[in-house]
Design a protein around this motif. Structure first.
Motif, short mmCIF file in Angstrom:
data_model
loop_
_atom_site.label_atom_id
_atom_site.label_comp_id
_atom_site.label_asym_id
_atom_site.label_seq_id
_atom_site.Cartn_x
_atom_site.Cartn_y
_atom_site.Cartn_z
N THR A 354 42.62 33.32 43.68
CA THR A 354 41.21 34.49 43.82
C THR A 354 41.27 34.76 45.35
OG1 THR A 354 39.73 31.68 43.11
CG2 THR A 354 38.45 33.34 44.07
N GLN A 355 40.64 35.73 45.35
CA GLN A 355 41.16 36.78 46.47
C GLN A 355 39.64 37.24 46.58
OE1 GLN A 355 44.31 40.33 47.13
NE2 GLN A 355 44.76 39.15 48.21
N SER A 356 39.56 37.84 48.10
CA SER A 356 38.60 37.81 48.35
C SER A 356 38.61 39.50 49.27
CB SER A 356 36.41 37.50 49.00
OG SER A 356 35.74 38.33 49.26
N LEU A 357 38.20 40.58 49.29
CA LEU A 357 38.58 41.99 49.90
C LEU A 357 37.08 42.07 51.02
CD1 LEU A 357 40.22 43.57 52.16
CD2 LEU A 357 39.91 45.91 49.98
N THR A 358 36.88 41.57 52.07
CA THR A 358 35.29 42.04 52.49
C THR A 358 35.19 42.54 54.18
OG1 THR A 358 34.74 39.87 51.90
CG2 THR A 358 33.27 40.48 53.42
N PRO A 389 34.73 42.77 39.16
CA PRO A 389 35.27 44.01 38.38
C PRO A 389 36.14 43.64 37.76
CG PRO A 389 36.40 44.32 40.53
CD PRO A 389 35.61 42.94 41.24
N PRO A 390 36.26 43.81 36.41
CA PRO A 390 36.98 42.95 35.29
C PRO A 390 38.78 43.30 35.54
CG PRO A 390 36.46 45.68 35.15
CD PRO A 390 35.98 45.38 36.60
N PHE A 391 39.25 43.79 37.10
CA PHE A 391 40.86 43.36 36.82
C PHE A 391 41.16 42.66 38.23
CE2 PHE A 391 39.39 46.52 40.77
CZ PHE A 391 40.07 45.67 41.96
N SER A 392 40.02 42.21 38.44
CA SER A 392 40.56 40.76 39.38
C SER A 392 40.65 39.08 38.34
CB SER A 392 39.15 40.35 39.76
OG SER A 392 37.86 39.84 39.12
N ILE A 435 35.88 40.74 45.10
CA ILE A 435 36.76 40.34 44.34
C ILE A 435 38.04 40.65 43.13
CG2 ILE A 435 37.52 38.18 42.60
CD1 ILE A 435 35.37 37.98 45.52
N LEU A 436 38.84 40.89 44.46
CA LEU A 436 40.43 41.77 43.39
C LEU A 436 41.02 40.60 42.71
CD1 LEU A 436 41.82 43.44 46.99
CD2 LEU A 436 40.31 44.02 44.97
N SER A 442 35.59 32.34 43.19
CA SER A 442 34.87 33.65 44.58
C SER A 442 33.90 33.85 45.16
CB SER A 442 34.97 34.61 43.33
OG SER A 442 34.05 34.56 42.63
N SER A 443 32.69 32.86 45.06
CA SER A 443 31.71 33.25 45.76
C SER A 443 31.64 32.20 47.15
CB SER A 443 30.47 32.03 45.11
OG SER A 443 30.44 31.10 44.55
N MET A 444 32.75 31.54 46.66
CA MET A 444 33.14 30.68 47.69
C MET A 444 34.19 31.21 49.16
SD MET A 444 31.40 28.02 48.75
CE MET A 444 29.79 29.37 47.84
#
Length: 709
Positions: A354-358, A389-392, A435-436, A442-444
């Protein structure tokens, strides 16, 4: 035609609140309809469920809509189109809360298209409408013949001045340090969402217990109301799931051990999914000519049950999970900040798959998120947007705007971080989480990435916040249960609970819990909260290895803000005819200037990236709206010389007297020996008398002469 006589059920709450539920008067062609009223707030809730099931699905096709009529509060919709249009974010959030309370209570094999619509038709500013929405929806189902394992109800619980209050007024909510919406049945809590100001886990449990007592009262009232409705019983008969016991047995015998072995192989998500599909494919091939379309459809459903039981049994019996972790283990974490040079703050937070770019963007008052609804008009200076996005998840899907899930997840992360934003922050702050990669919570990840990006941007947050998603596996027949930390997507899908918890080292800031089973005990909730605290602290420590405190300064390209106050009656002078003066100041200094009236004063906000230009804008505004302040030092211009002193202009049209005795520590015989008209002189304003005359001093700014011997 005679007016129908409605059936009314009254609920008297322990604190004196009175809620009434009325049915039989409005919307009588719906399968169930009620009007819930408290004070002057009235909600019309309806439910319709088709007689025939939707073919080929194995889930509950439930839709919940919540809409606020502007007429409910005597308002006309703002904007160009003068009618209610698509639902606002707030309406979507309320609908999600109701959906999450209702969905687990429909029978698992009931597949008729079901729609619940809740309309706010009258609004009382002292009664929050969203506190009654869950009660209204459940009551509408209770008076219908739709099968439902309820009733359920939903209340808001807030702790205000140390006391728990059920369904507080909107005006009371901002002062609460615990603010939760809780749904439950007569026996247990099934849904929680809300925010807190760094409170302990035990304090949160106390709030849930207080809410549950109120929920029980409302559930009993629904049962009593339904008993008065002839059409509510018996519930409709249905048969939505075709069964083939022989096929089910064959699927179990042929695939269970293979599935169990794959589950215990600790494969990555994609490889595990591929292996499960291969097992099912081989089973279908083994059926030969018997594998017609209906058989394959049934076999797929039974294979899903095999996966469900195999994974759960592995976790309960061996205390090991799909990726090889123990029950309380956290996936590997890596973080990075300042990744995007163009953003005012940025971060990457990666936990497992799980990855987030913020990003953090700083703005002015002009960038506030404006809210115009039937029940609230205002703005927010801190807001968070979440994109999925769907690619995530490795999929290709159409992108058709922001979904309800994205709005809900973004709101949860926003509520988690909002308590640590300083109240005196002059900026509008927008956080965006993209979300990548996604495999659980992913929310956390957004909460963690948001904290890092805020610190990278130089926002002096009160404390860093981390978040974790907890899961639960239970076996009613054996009494076994296991709480899981940092759940995977499959563990969320196959588990009995999704419990998201956020907080600082000091305490909790937000939570969101959905329970898929009935009868969850407070013992399990307490265990989940304690285990979540340990997980949060581990995640927080990993985050702080990347950046442990906010940067001391904003990025060079981030806007800076200066705030000044001017007299209310001088606002017009600063703006000028048609805005000419303020527009000239902005264009010539490269700044953005916003003026608003607050508490009988003009609050001026000057923003820009060039501090020199901002200071020039400040000077020019103060020249126009000059207000002398005792104790301030000014560089003034000598306007006239008198025998007793000099008059100094310290601001446009504002003179003060510099008495001869205040020019220097030594005695001055002639003022003209020291000062001449047009000279620039630094003076301090030492007093303003009762007539408004200003007294200045130069000598207080000069070093005192040394006293000899």
């Amino acid at each position: 035609m005679m007016m129908p006589s409605p059936i009314v059920q009254e609920i008297k709450m322990p604190d004196g609140q009175v809620i009434s539920i009325e049915t039989g008067k409005l919307a009588r062609q719906a399968h169930g309809a009620v009007v819930v009223k408290s004070g002057a707030t009235m909600l019309l809730a309806t439910v319709v469920s088709n007689e025939d099931p939707i073919e080929g699905i194995d889930f509950m096709p439930l839709t919940v809509e919540y809409r606020e009529k502007f007429s409910s509060s005597g308002r006309v919709p703002g904007g160009f189109i003068k009618r209610e249009a698509k639902p606002t974010d707030e309406e979507i959030l309320v609908a999600r809360l109701v959906d999450r309370a209702l969905r687990p209570l429909f029978p698992e094999d009931y597949h008729s298209d079901t729609q619940v619509i809740i309309n706010l038709i009258s609004y009382d500013k002292n009664v929050a409408a969203d506190s009654l929405a869950g009660l209204a929806a459940s009551a509408a189902i209770a008076v219908s013949n739709i099968p439902f394992n309820g009733p359920v109800s939903e209340v808001r619980v807030a702790r205000i001045n140390g006391e728990f209050k059920i369904n507080p007024t909107p005006a009371e909510i901002p002062s609460a340090d615990i603010d939760l919406v809780v749904a439950g049945t007569l026996t247990s809590i099934i849904m929680v969402e809300g925010e807190m100001k760094e409170v302990s886990e035990s304090e949160m449990l106390q709030a849930l217990k207080a809410a549950h007592e109120a929920i029980k009262i409302q559930c009993h009232a629904q049962i009593e109301l339904a008993s008065k409705i002839p059409g509510a019983f018996p519930k409709r008969q249905y048969n939505h799931d075709a069964q083939d016991p022989d096929l089910q047995k064959k699927v179990e015998e042929s695939t269970y051990q293979k599935v169990y072995q794959v589950a215990k192989s600790f494969l990555p998500k994609k490889e595990r999914s591929k292996s499960f599909k291969q097992i099912f494919k081989e089973f279908i091939e083994s059926l030969g000519d018997a594998a017609d379309e209906k058989t394959v459809e049934l076999a797929e459903r039974y294979f899903g049950l095999v996966q469900y039981h195999a994974v759960r049994n592995m976790i309960l019996n061996e205390s090991v999970r799909l990726d090889g972790r123990g029950l309380s283990d956290i996936r590997p974490i890596w973080c990075e900040v300042d990744y995007l040079p163009g953003a005012h703050g940025s971060s990457i937070f990666t936990r497992g798959e799980t990855q987030s770019l913020t990003t953090v963007t700083l703005g002015t008052k002009l960038d506030e998120n404006r809210i115009d609804s039937a029940t609230y008009v205002g703005s927010e200076r801190f807001y968070l947007h979440y994109n999925f996005p769907p690619f995530s998840t490795g999929e290709a899907k159409p992108i058709r705007g922001v979904g309800r899930r994205e709005i809900g997840h973004g709101n949860l992360a926003q509520r988690a971080l909002e308590p640590v934003i300083p109240e005196d922050t002059p900026y509008t702050i927008r956080i965006v989480s993209d979300i990548l990669e996604s495999n659980g919570s992913s929310s956390m990840a957004t909460v963690c990435a948001g904290t890092l990006a805020l610190m990278d941007a130089g926002i002096p947050i009160k404390a860093p916040v981390s978040g974790i998603a907890m899961g639960l596996i239970t076996d009613e027949s054996t009494g076994q249960w296991a709480v899981l930390s940092d759940i995977l997507g499959d563990e969320d899908h196959l588990g009995d609970m999704d419990f998201k918890v956020t907080g600082t080292a000091k305490g909790l800031t937000a939570c969101q819990m959905d329970i898929k089973i009935q009868g969850l005990s407070f013992e399990i909730l307490e265990k989940a909260l304690d285990q979540a605290r340990d997980g949060r602290m581990h995640i927080l420590n990993e985050m702080l290895k990347t950046i442990d405190k906010p940067r001391p300064e904003l990025k060079p390209h981030a806007p800076k803000i200066i705030r000044i106050s001017i007299p209310k009656d001088l606002i017009g002078a600063v703006i000028g005819p048609g805005g000419k003066i303020i527009q000239n100041i902005q264009s010539e200094t490269g700044t953005v200037i916003v003026i608003e009236e607050v508490n009988e004063k003009g609050l001026v906000e000057i923003s820009g990236t060039d501090l020199k230009g901002m200071e020039e804008a400040r000077r020019r505004i103060l020249d126009i709206a000059f207000v002398p302040i005792v104790g301030e030092v000014y560089t003034g211009t000598v306007k006239s010389i008198q025998t007793y002193g000099a008059f100094i202009e310290i601001g446009k049209g504002t003179d003060g007297l510099l008495h001869v005795s205040e020019i220097d520590h030594k005695r001055i015989a002639n003022v003209s020996d020291v000062l001449k008209e047009g000279d620039k002189v630094e003076v301090k304003l030492i007093a303003i008398d009762e007539k408004g005359k200003l007294r200045l001093s130069r000598k207080v700014l000069l070093p005192k002469p040394e006293v000899s011997g």
